[in-house]
Design an enzyme around this catalytic site. Structure first.
Site, PDB file in Angstrom:
ATOM      1  N   HIS A  66       0.928  -1.268   0.078  1.00  8.66           N
ATOM      2  CA  HIS A  66       0.011  -0.084  -0.062  1.00  8.66           C
ATOM      3  C   HIS A  66       0.910   1.299  -0.091  1.00  8.66           C
ATOM      4  O   HIS A  66       2.061   1.359   0.520  1.00  8.66           O
ATOM      5  CB  HIS A  66      -0.879   0.025   1.320  1.00  8.66           C
ATOM      6  CG  HIS A  66      -1.878  -1.287   1.235  1.00  8.66           C
ATOM      7  ND1 HIS A  66      -2.120  -1.812   2.467  1.00  8.66           N
ATOM      8  CD2 HIS A  66      -2.603  -1.984   0.372  1.00  8.66           C
ATOM      9  CE1 HIS A  66      -2.807  -2.699   2.605  1.00  8.66           C
ATOM     10  NE2 HIS A  66      -2.927  -2.828   0.953  1.00  8.66           N
ATOM     11  N   LYS A  85       6.340   6.489   7.522  1.00  4.40           N
ATOM     12  CA  LYS A  85       5.922   5.730   8.560  1.00  4.40           C
ATOM     13  C   LYS A  85       6.882   5.004   9.349  1.00  4.40           C
ATOM     14  O   LYS A  85       8.058   5.028   8.756  1.00  4.40           O
ATOM     15  CB  LYS A  85       5.109   4.445   7.962  1.00  4.40           C
ATOM     16  CG  LYS A  85       3.670   4.795   6.809  1.00  4.40           C
ATOM     17  CD  LYS A  85       3.311   3.399   6.591  1.00  4.40           C
ATOM     18  CE  LYS A  85       2.196   3.801   5.411  1.00  4.40           C
ATOM     19  NZ  LYS A  85       1.832   2.686   4.774  1.00  4.40           N
ATOM     20  N   TYR A 143       1.909   1.452  13.531  1.00  5.76           N
ATOM     21  CA  TYR A 143       2.315   2.284  13.035  1.00  5.76           C
ATOM     22  C   TYR A 143       2.212   3.833  13.496  1.00  5.76           C
ATOM     23  O   TYR A 143       1.173   4.179  13.920  1.00  5.76           O
ATOM     24  CB  TYR A 143       1.377   2.410  11.354  1.00  5.76           C
ATOM     25  CG  TYR A 143       1.153   1.301  10.665  1.00  5.76           C
ATOM     26  CD1 TYR A 143       1.587   1.288   9.665  1.00  5.76           C
ATOM     27  CD2 TYR A 143       0.364   0.141  11.106  1.00  5.76           C
ATOM     28  CE1 TYR A 143       1.464  -0.023   8.675  1.00  5.76           C
ATOM     29  CE2 TYR A 143       0.269  -0.798  10.359  1.00  5.76           C
ATOM     30  CZ  TYR A 143       0.657  -0.930   9.303  1.00  5.76           C
ATOM     31  OH  TYR A 143       0.476  -2.064   8.507  1.00  5.76           O
TER      32      TYR A 143
END
Length: 184
Positions: free
Chosen positions: A62, A72, A132
């Site tokens: 993704h 991230k 995350y």
């Protein structure tokens, strides 16, 4: 924290430096000042958790389209995952290269994923949980997927997936994404 540069430009492996005693250990998992000293993004207004009930669950690959690409920091807090990033940045010398690393609850590693990378993982244990830290809020209309088994990438997953979303199963190949973006 110790930061290790990886083969994909801008990506880092982050090792917690634990102080241990008879109670267990204590370690910093994030420090904005330390991230800034490393030249990394240090503001993460969104934190998310992914719980995955069974081994072999695949999530990814993704990414969010520019100008909304996300940076991230990914850490596995329970169980184990094989975490994969793919460099999609047009001007990068490592464009279309991938890297995989095992993150698990015992090694306390985190992966810094720069903006412009696709990200995904496969669970190596049942009941795996992934945390995350994300530098931007997710914008559903900007989210994109890339095929996990793209032959041009030839990612060496440690096992075949047993569970994934229809979106991930039907994601486009990178060459088809490149062709669509070139046509614009």
């Amino acid at each position: 924290m110790k930061f290790e540069s990886l083969a994909l430009e801008g990506a880092r492996l982050i090792r917690a430096e634990a102080v241990s005693d008879e109670r267990g250990f204590f370690a910093r998992s994030f420090c904005a000042r330390t991230f800034l000293e490393q030249g990394l993004i240090a503001q993460f207004p969104q934190h998310s958790i992914s719980f995955n009930a069974t081994r072999g669950t695949l999530r990814g690959l993704h990414y969010q389209q520019e100008p909304d690409a996300e940076t991230k920091v990914v850490r596995c807090t329970r169980g184990a995952i094989f975490d994969v990033i793919v460099d999609l940045r047009p001007a990068s010398p490592t464009r279309k290269h991938w890297l995989g690393v095992e993150l698990n609850a015992d090694n306390h590693l985190a992966l810094y994923v720069p903006a412009g990378f696709a990200h995904g993982f496969i669970t190596l244990d049942d009941a795996s949980e992934v945390h995350y830290m994300i530098n931007k809020e997710h914008l559903p209309g900007r989210g994109r997927s890339l095929r996990w088994d793209d032959p041009d990438l030839a990612i060496s997953w440690p096992q075949a997936p047993t569970l994934m979303s229809d979106n991930d199963r039907q994601a486009p190949l990178l060459r088809n994404i490149d062709a669509r973006e070139t046509d614009k």
